[in-house]
Design a protein around this motif. Structure first.
Motif, PDB file in Angstrom:
ATOM      1  N   ARG A 141       0.855  -1.183   0.000  1.00 47.48           N
ATOM      2  CA  ARG A 141       0.000   0.000   0.000  1.00 47.48           C
ATOM      3  C   ARG A 141       0.892   1.235   0.000  1.00 47.48           C
ATOM      4  NH1 ARG A 141      -3.594  -3.222  -0.639  1.00 47.48           N
ATOM      5  NH2 ARG A 141      -5.402  -3.604   0.645  1.00 47.48           N
ATOM      6  N   SER A 142       0.430   2.294  -0.633  1.00 47.45           N
ATOM      7  CA  SER A 142       1.192   3.546  -0.559  1.00 47.45           C
ATOM      8  C   SER A 142       1.193   4.018   0.894  1.00 47.45           C
ATOM      9  CB  SER A 142       0.589   4.617  -1.465  1.00 47.45           C
ATOM     10  OG  SER A 142      -0.617   5.119  -0.914  1.00 47.45           O
ATOM     11  N   PHE A 143       2.226   4.718   1.277  1.00 51.70           N
ATOM     12  CA  PHE A 143       2.342   5.203   2.652  1.00 51.70           C
ATOM     13  C   PHE A 143       1.133   6.057   3.010  1.00 51.70           C
ATOM     14  CE2 PHE A 143       3.643   8.457   5.712  1.00 51.70           C
ATOM     15  CZ  PHE A 143       4.038   7.653   6.769  1.00 51.70           C
ATOM     16  N   GLN A 144       0.724   6.923   2.083  1.00 49.80           N
ATOM     17  CA  GLN A 144      -0.406   7.813   2.360  1.00 49.80           C
ATOM     18  C   GLN A 144      -1.692   7.015   2.562  1.00 49.80           C
ATOM     19  OE1 GLN A 144      -0.050  11.147   2.999  1.00 49.80           O
ATOM     20  NE2 GLN A 144      -2.089  10.742   3.810  1.00 49.80           N
ATOM     21  N   GLU A 145      -1.903   6.011   1.724  1.00 54.98           N
ATOM     22  CA  GLU A 145      -3.082   5.168   1.866  1.00 54.98           C
ATOM     23  C   GLU A 145      -3.031   4.414   3.200  1.00 54.98           C
ATOM     24  OE1 GLU A 145      -5.605   2.433  -1.165  1.00 54.98           O
ATOM     25  OE2 GLU A 145      -3.499   1.874  -0.932  1.00 54.98           O
ATOM     26  N   TRP A 146      -1.855   3.940   3.577  1.00 57.74           N
ATOM     27  CA  TRP A 146      -1.687   3.238   4.855  1.00 57.74           C
ATOM     28  C   TRP A 146      -2.062   4.154   6.007  1.00 57.74           C
ATOM     29  CZ3 TRP A 146      -0.512  -1.857   5.646  1.00 57.74           C
ATOM     30  CH2 TRP A 146      -0.214  -2.242   6.949  1.00 57.74           C
ATOM     31  N   LYS A 147      -1.555   5.388   5.977  1.00 62.63           N
ATOM     32  CA  LYS A 147      -1.847   6.332   7.059  1.00 62.63           C
ATOM     33  C   LYS A 147      -3.333   6.691   7.089  1.00 62.63           C
ATOM     34  CE  LYS A 147       0.867   8.394   9.351  1.00 62.63           C
ATOM     35  NZ  LYS A 147       1.378   8.211  10.692  1.00 62.63           N
ATOM     36  N   ASP A 148      -3.961   6.787   5.906  1.00 61.28           N
ATOM     37  CA  ASP A 148      -5.364   7.174   5.842  1.00 61.28           C
ATOM     38  C   ASP A 148      -6.298   6.071   6.329  1.00 61.28           C
ATOM     39  OD1 ASP A 148      -4.628   9.616   4.808  1.00 61.28           O
ATOM     40  OD2 ASP A 148      -5.123   9.112   2.724  1.00 61.28           O
ATOM     41  N   TYR A 149      -5.972   4.809   6.047  1.00 59.21           N
ATOM     42  CA  TYR A 149      -6.934   3.721   6.266  1.00 59.21           C
ATOM     43  C   TYR A 149      -6.549   2.725   7.336  1.00 59.21           C
ATOM     44  CZ  TYR A 149      -8.959   5.546   2.021  1.00 59.21           C
ATOM     45  OH  TYR A 149      -9.518   6.365   1.088  1.00 59.21           O
ATOM     46  N   MET A 150      -5.327   2.827   7.884  1.00 58.23           N
ATOM     47  CA  MET A 150      -4.899   1.844   8.868  1.00 58.23           C
ATOM     48  C   MET A 150      -4.641   2.512  10.220  1.00 58.23           C
ATOM     49  SD  MET A 150      -4.949  -0.907   7.055  1.00 58.23           S
ATOM     50  CE  MET A 150      -4.010  -2.173   7.887  1.00 58.23           C
ATOM     51  N   MET A 151      -4.785   1.735  11.269  1.00 60.21           N
ATOM     52  CA  MET A 151      -4.482   2.231  12.621  1.00 60.21           C
ATOM     53  C   MET A 151      -3.714   1.140  13.356  1.00 60.21           C
ATOM     54  SD  MET A 151      -8.082   2.010  14.627  1.00 60.21           S
ATOM     55  CE  MET A 151      -8.745   0.452  15.160  1.00 60.21           C
ATOM     56  N   GLU A 152      -2.832   1.596  14.225  1.00 59.36           N
ATOM     57  CA  GLU A 152      -2.031   0.645  15.008  1.00 59.36           C
ATOM     58  C   GLU A 152      -2.865   0.095  16.148  1.00 59.36           C
ATOM     59  OE1 GLU A 152       2.329   0.302  17.190  1.00 59.36           O
ATOM     60  OE2 GLU A 152       1.772   2.156  16.185  1.00 59.36           O
ATOM     61  N   VAL A 153      -2.740  -1.199  16.374  1.00 60.84           N
ATOM     62  CA  VAL A 153      -3.408  -1.854  17.507  1.00 60.84           C
ATOM     63  C   VAL A 153      -2.347  -2.490  18.380  1.00 60.84           C
ATOM     64  CG1 VAL A 153      -5.630  -2.221  16.395  1.00 60.84           C
ATOM     65  CG2 VAL A 153      -3.842  -3.912  16.101  1.00 60.84           C
ATOM     66  N   ARG A 154      -2.601  -2.504  19.669  1.00 61.40           N
ATOM     67  CA  ARG A 154      -1.625  -3.065  20.607  1.00 61.40           C
ATOM     68  C   ARG A 154      -2.199  -4.335  21.247  1.00 61.40           C
ATOM     69  NH1 ARG A 154       2.415   0.520  20.682  1.00 61.40           N
ATOM     70  NH2 ARG A 154       1.878   2.702  20.430  1.00 61.40           N
ATOM     71  N   PRO A 155      -1.323  -5.285  21.513  1.00 63.87           N
ATOM     72  CA  PRO A 155      -1.809  -6.508  22.186  1.00 63.87           C
ATOM     73  C   PRO A 155      -2.343  -6.172  23.575  1.00 63.87           C
ATOM     74  CG  PRO A 155       0.427  -6.797  21.333  1.00 63.87           C
ATOM     75  CD  PRO A 155       0.078  -5.354  21.176  1.00 63.87           C
ATOM     76  N   ALA A 156      -3.306  -6.956  24.004  1.00 66.52           N
ATOM     77  CA  ALA A 156      -3.929  -6.727  25.316  1.00 66.52           C
ATOM     78  C   ALA A 156      -2.975  -7.109  26.437  1.00 66.52           C
ATOM     79  CB  ALA A 156      -5.212  -7.528  25.426  1.00 66.52           C
TER      80      ALA A 156
END
Length: 156
Positions: A141-156
């Protein structure tokens, strides 16, 4: 036609150089002016009319773009080093352009076209074991598309 008054010291040096080299004083002065004009920074002189700057302006823009791309590349490298996990951002219940599930960036690449787009390369990590060729599939994915559509998740 140009007439120049030189200080006596320069006039003496010019006479000596003309006799020694076999050139006329006029030739020597013309060559000296030509050499001087080559060294003068004409690009910084103010102009009466605005002109479209070509090489210098585009180089400045390119350097800014490279610096920004370099920062983004470091951000992706940090994600890779931390094994950061991403998923698609919630989009009001409608499917988004992101990749749902667990996605771990594993690298990046830039395009070789003029705009030098930066791409995130990620591996989908399913909750169940994957078999066959699926485990070798990478998402790009393009970096811009990644930033627009993805979010970081952290393990519980």
């Amino acid at each position: 036609m140009l007439s120049v008054r030189l200080p006596s010291e320069l006039e003496t040096q010019l006479d000596f150089l003309a006799r020694a080299s076999g050139q006329s004083k006029n030739q020597i002065v013309a060559q000296a002016l030509a050499d001087h004009f080559k060294t003068v920074e004409l690009g910084s002189l103010p102009l009466q009319q605005a002109v479209q700057e070509n090489a210098a302006e585009s180089m400045v823009q390119r350097q800014k773009a490279y610096a920004e791309q370099y920062q983004h590349a470091h951000e992706i490298a940090d994600w890779c080093q931390r094994n950061a996990m991403f998923t698609a951002k919630p989009n009001n219940g409608t499917p988004g352009r992101g990749v749902h599930g667990r996605n771990v960036p594993v690298g990046f690449s830039d395009s070789f076209d003029r705009d030098r787009t930066l791409y995130v390369i990620a591996r989908h990590m399913p909750a169940y074991p994957s078999y066959g060729t699926d485990r070798y599939h990478l998402y790009v994915r393009s970096f811009q598309e990644w930033k627009d559509y993805m979010m970081e998740v952290r393990p519980a």
